[in-house]
Design an enzyme around this catalytic site. Structure first.
Site, PDB file in Angstrom:
ATOM      1  CG  ASP A  12     -26.819  18.309 -35.100  1.00 14.34           C
ATOM      2  OD1 ASP A  12     -26.038  19.227 -34.789  1.00 14.34           O
ATOM      3  OD2 ASP A  12     -26.635  17.571 -36.077  1.00 14.34           O
ATOM      4  CG  ASN A  14     -28.845  24.890 -30.856  1.00 19.84           C
ATOM      5  OD1 ASN A  14     -30.004  24.918 -31.249  1.00 19.84           O
ATOM      6  ND2 ASN A  14     -28.511  24.431 -29.665  1.00 19.84           N
ATOM      7  NE  ARG A  25     -20.605  27.179 -34.099  1.00 17.90           N
ATOM      8  CZ  ARG A  25     -21.142  26.005 -34.450  1.00 17.90           C
ATOM      9  NH1 ARG A  25     -21.529  25.806 -35.696  1.00 17.90           N
ATOM     10  NH2 ARG A  25     -21.275  25.034 -33.564  1.00 17.90           N
ATOM     11  CG  HIS A  29     -25.084  27.676 -29.156  1.00 21.10           C
ATOM     12  ND1 HIS A  29     -25.236  26.361 -29.554  1.00 21.10           N
ATOM     13  CD2 HIS A  29     -23.842  28.056 -29.576  1.00 21.10           C
ATOM     14  CE1 HIS A  29     -24.140  25.955 -30.183  1.00 21.10           C
ATOM     15  NE2 HIS A  29     -23.285  26.962 -30.211  1.00 21.10           N
ATOM     16  CB  SER A  57     -20.618  15.500 -26.892  1.00 20.89           C
ATOM     17  OG  SER A  57     -19.737  16.173 -27.769  1.00 20.89           O
ATOM     18  CD  GLU A  59     -16.951  12.822 -28.454  1.00 20.33           C
ATOM     19  OE1 GLU A  59     -16.414  11.775 -28.044  1.00 20.33           O
ATOM     20  OE2 GLU A  59     -18.097  13.175 -28.101  1.00 20.33           O
ATOM     21  CG  ASN A  60     -20.066  19.383 -28.142  1.00 23.89           C
ATOM     22  OD1 ASN A  60     -21.151  19.172 -27.604  1.00 23.89           O
ATOM     23  ND2 ASN A  60     -19.877  19.178 -29.434  1.00 23.89           N
ATOM     24  NE  ARG A  63     -19.599  22.278 -30.946  1.00 23.13           N
ATOM     25  CZ  ARG A  63     -20.931  22.315 -30.949  1.00 23.13           C
ATOM     26  NH1 ARG A  63     -21.561  23.285 -30.315  1.00 23.13           N
ATOM     27  NH2 ARG A  63     -21.620  21.383 -31.583  1.00 23.13           N
ATOM     28  CB  SER A 180     -22.983  12.304 -32.099  1.00 24.92           C
ATOM     29  OG  SER A 180     -23.086  12.684 -33.449  1.00 24.92           O
ATOM     30  CD  GLU A 191     -38.741   1.297 -32.815  1.00 30.24           C
ATOM     31  OE1 GLU A 191     -38.350   1.526 -33.982  1.00 30.24           O
ATOM     32  OE2 GLU A 191     -38.896   0.147 -32.359  1.00 30.24           O
TER      33      GLU A 191
END
Length: 224
Positions: A12, A14, A25, A29, A57, A59-60, A63, A180, A191
């Site tokens: 997370d 970038n 942006r 990347h 993802s 969900e991406n 964008r 996410s 962990e």
């Protein structure tokens, strides 16, 4: 010391790094790919056998299309340029997620998996168009079609990560503390370390520090 076979990373930061440092942006990347190479190499140094990277993802897709197209062009160039290097360093590549990209990218992903399938030093799992909820639903639907009982073992064997051990360690960069929709089933006893640094700023010292902390943890798995 705790054994470490599988590390999962939510890469997370970038975009935020790109805006902060380059006013773009996309620049973030691009910078993030250098960190990917660095962490793959460092994982090999630690004799880690599986490294799962959350690259894109489900969900991406929300964008901007221009950013999505740039991300996929970066991925295509990365695979084309690094495939020989992957074989040279005995790195296996596996894609987890739904491969419903462009024809060119789908073919390149299949080729990359095929060309590296016999490599044994480390397996790098790229999570592309990946969502954990849809992965679990997909696994359950497969079990129903095969008239198999819904058990933990059967679900695990029908996930994208079948035959891959669950991660002992999850790292998320970018100073955001959530999963996410990433490996929700597989991370049940992992962990979790949240790192403040944005992904392009994450380095081997940060990685080594987290691994040292993980190896010295007392892991109870529900016992005392």
């Amino acid at each position: 010391m705790n054994p470490l076979n599988h590390v999962a990373i939510i890469m997370d930061g970038n975009g935020r790094w790109g805006i902060k440092n380059k006013n773009s942006r996309n620049a973030g990347h691009k910078a993030g790919l250098k960190t990917v190479e660095l962490i793959i190499k460092n994982s090999i140094d630690h004799n880690i056998k599986f490294l799962t990277l959350y690259a894109f993802s489900t969900e991406n897709w929300k964008r901007p299309k221009k950013e999505i197209n740039y991300l996929f062009s970066l991925l295509e160039n990365f695979l084309k340029n690094k495939l020989i290097n992957f074989n040279k360093h005995n790195i296996k590549l596996k894609i987890i997620g739904k491969k419903n990209f462009s024809k060119n990218l789908n073919n390149l992903l299949k080729k990359s998996e095929s060309k590296t399938k016999n490599n044994t030093k480390i397996q790098v799992n790229l999570a592309l168009n990946y969502g954990a909820k849809s992965e679990i639903i997909n696994a359950v639907n497969k079990l129903n079609k095969q008239n198999l009982k819904i058990t933990e073992k059967n679900i695990s064997s029908h996930l994208y990560t079948k035959n891959i051990p669950d991660p002992e360690l999850l790292i998320r960069t970018g100073n955001t503390k959530r999963l996410s929709n990433f490996l929700l089933w597989q991370l049940s006893y992992s962990e979790i370390f949240f790192e403040k640094k944005l992904w392009p700023d994450f380095n081997t010292n940060n990685f080594n520090k987290i691994i040292r902390k993980y190896k010295n943890l007392k892991r109870n798995f529900g016992s005392i």
